[in-house]
Design a protein around this motif. Sequence first.
Motif, PDB file in Angstrom:
ATOM      1  N   UNK A  51       0.857  -1.197   0.000  1.00  0.00           N
ATOM      2  CA  UNK A  51       0.000   0.000   0.000  1.00  0.00           C
ATOM      3  C   UNK A  51       0.885   1.236   0.000  1.00  0.00           C
ATOM      4  N   UNK A  52       1.550   1.468  -1.122  1.00  0.00           N
ATOM      5  CA  UNK A  52       2.449   2.613  -1.225  1.00  0.00           C
ATOM      6  C   UNK A  52       1.684   3.920  -1.077  1.00  0.00           C
ATOM      7  N   UNK A  53       2.187   4.793  -0.204  1.00  0.00           N
ATOM      8  CA  UNK A  53       1.463   6.016   0.135  1.00  0.00           C
ATOM      9  C   UNK A  53       2.128   7.283  -0.374  1.00  0.00           C
ATOM     10  N   UNK A  54       3.291   7.185  -0.995  1.00  0.00           N
ATOM     11  CA  UNK A  54       4.091   8.368  -1.308  1.00  0.00           C
ATOM     12  C   UNK A  54       3.342   9.337  -2.219  1.00  0.00           C
ATOM     13  N   UNK A  55       3.239  10.593  -1.754  1.00  0.00           N
ATOM     14  CA  UNK A  55       2.577  11.646  -2.520  1.00  0.00           C
ATOM     15  C   UNK A  55       3.555  12.719  -2.983  1.00  0.00           C
TER      16      UNK A  55
END
Length: 683
Positions: free
Chosen positions: A342-346
Motif C-alpha cells: 500500500x504505497x502512500x508516497x505523494x
Amino acid sequence: MGSNSFQLIFLILLFQLLYFTCIDYQFVSSAGTSKVGTCIETEKKALLKLKENLTDPSGRLSSWTDQENCCQWIGVSCDNKTGNVVKLDLRNTFSTNSELGGEINPSLLDLQKLTYLDLSMNNFGGIKVPEFIGQIGELRYLNLSGASLSGSVSSFLGNLSNLQVLDLNMYSEKPVENDLEWLKGLSFLEHLNLGGSDLSKANNSWLQTINAHVPSLLKLHLPQCQLLNLPSSLPSLDLTSLLVLDLSNNAFNSSIFPQWLFSLSNLVYLDLNSNNIFSELPDEFAKIISLEYLDVSSNYGINGPLKKSLGKLCNLTTLILSYNNISGDITDFIDVLSECQSNSLETLDLSFNELSGNLPAKLGHLRNLKLLQLRFNSLTGTIPETIGNLSSLESLYLTSNQMSGNLPTNIGQLTSLVSLDISDNMWEGIVTEAHFLNLSNLQEFSVGMKLGRNITLAFNISSNWTPPFKLTFLTIQSCQLGPKFPAWLKDQTELTSIIFNTGGISDAVPDWFVELDLKLDNLDIANNNLSGKVPNKFQFNFIANVDISMNLFEGPLPLWSSNITTLYLRDNLFSGPIPLNICGALPNLTDLDISMNNLNGTIPLCIGDMNQLTTLALDNNQLIGQIPDFWGKLPYLYWIDMSRNLLSGQIPTSLGSLAYLMLLRLSSNNLSEELPSSLSNCT
C-alpha cells in the motif's frame, strides 16, 4: 428465516445504534463545551473588561455586548452544564487588518474554569506576556504563537501543571530562557512548540531535560532555536510516544545521525532540514516504519547514494531530500518502494542533488504520487512510458538535467497534472496534440533550453486544435514553434506569463493575440523573426518583464505600461527619437536596453529621474548631442553602454558618483577633452 428472527436482528441493530449514540453523547458531554447555555454574570463582566483593553480594528468582537449571552459570543465556548467559560479562541485567522492588539487584562483570572486560551497570530506590539497567565491553573491549551509578545515566560508558565499543549512559536525574540528546567512542572505536556527561542546555552542539556521531564510528549517543535548540538546518545530514551519531531533550521553541524533518533519507533513526522548535517543517509531510517513525513533537505552535506533501505518506509507520504549532495542512481530506491503493498508516497523531492542514471520504469507504480521534483540533477535517458500511470500526479519538475530522446505521448494521460516543467534538457522529435490530450488541469508548461543553439524539438500542432486546458504560465524556448504564430493559443485567456524565446516564428503578432486582453507578468518573444509594428494594447501587471529583442519590429519605441520593470528592445528596427516622456511612462524601470536600433535625437534628461535603474544600454544607435549630467540621481546603476553613437562633448564628472558602476562603454562616439578624474571613485 421467520419473522421472529427478523425482529431479533432488528432489536440487535437498534440496541447497537442506541449504544453508540450514547457513547458519542457521553464524549461530547465530557468535553463540556457548547455555544448554548447561560453565561455566568461575573465571567461576562471579566470578558467585557478584557475587550475594553483590546484594540479590534475589524470588529471581530462586535458580538461581545452586555445584552447578549456571552456563551454565544464569537470565540467563546462554555461548559454546557455549568455555564462557565472554558474556551477562549481569539486566534487571528484572517489578515493583518483583523489583528487584536492593546493590553491583556487580568480579568482573565475570573474565568475560573478556563482550559483553552488561544491569542495567536495577533499583534500586541511587543508587550510582555502577563505573568498572571501562569495563575490560570486549569489551562490545558495555551497558544501565544505569532502574537508579537515579548519577555521570558520561564518563571511562571512552569506553574501550569495541567498544560497539555504549549505553543510559543515565534511570538517574541526570547520567549524562553536558555534553561529548560522550568518544563519540570509540565509533566502532562503533549505538544510543545518553542520555535524561534534562543536555546544556544542549553545545547548540552536540551534533549536530556525534555526527555527526563516531559516524557508524555507527542509533538516537539524546536525550529530556529539556535541549537548547535545534536546529542549523539542518551542514557535512556523516555520519549517513546513521540509522533512529531521538528528540529529544522538549527546549526547542528553534525557528522552523524544519532542512534536514539532511530529508537523513536512511533514517529510519523521528522523534519531536520537546514542543519548542516554531513553524513550519508543511514540504513537505520528503515527502522522508523511508521514514518510518513521525512525532510532532511538543505543540509548540503548529505551525501552518498539514495539508499534502497529508504524504500522500505511504506507509510511515507512525503520525502524531501533536496539541496544536498546525494549521488548515483535512484532505481534501487524506487524498485523497493514500488513493492510496498500500500504505497502512500505523494511527494518526492530530490531536486538539487548529484543524481544520475535513467528514470526507472517502476516509477509508474507510485500511483499516489502528486509531486515529483527532480530538478537540477544529472539524470539521463528519457521519460519512461509508465509515467502515464501516475493518475494522481499534479506537478512534474525535471528541469536542468541531461535527459534526451522523444517525449512519451503518455504524458498526455496525466489528467491531474497542473505543472509540467521539463525545460533545460535535450529533448528531440515532435510534440503533437497527443502530448496534451487529457491534460485538462494543466496551468503551467515549460520546455526547451534557455540558451539553446540547436533546435531539436519541434511543435506540430494543428491551427484548428483547441487545447483542453487554460494555461497561466507558458515557456517554450529554443523549439521550432513557427513559422506561424502558434494559433492554438487562441482561447488561452488566462495567461500571465508567455515565453517564446527562439521559436523560429516569422510572422507578425496577430490581432487575435492582442484581443485576448491578457494582463502579463512576463512577455518574452525574443530571438524570432517577428515583424511589423508592436501592438500598443498589451497590458501588464505590476513588476512585469518584457523582452522582444532580436526581431524585426519597426516604428517608434513602444512604452506600454508603467508596471514594466525590465524592458529589452535591442536589435530591432525601431526608429525615431527616444520619447521625451519615457520616464513618466516607465517610472519603475530597473533595466532598459534599446541598443542596436535606428534611434536618433538626444538622450532625454528625464532618464535621470528613473532612480531605480540598474542597467542602461543605448549603444549602436544614431544618438547625438552631449552625454547628460544626471548620473548623481541614479544610485543603483552598475551597467552603462552608450558606445557606437554620434555623441559629442565631454564626459560628465557626475559619472564618478556611481558607487556600484561595473561597466562603462563610451567608445566609437565623438567625445572630446580628458577623462574626468572623478571616475577614480568607481572602485
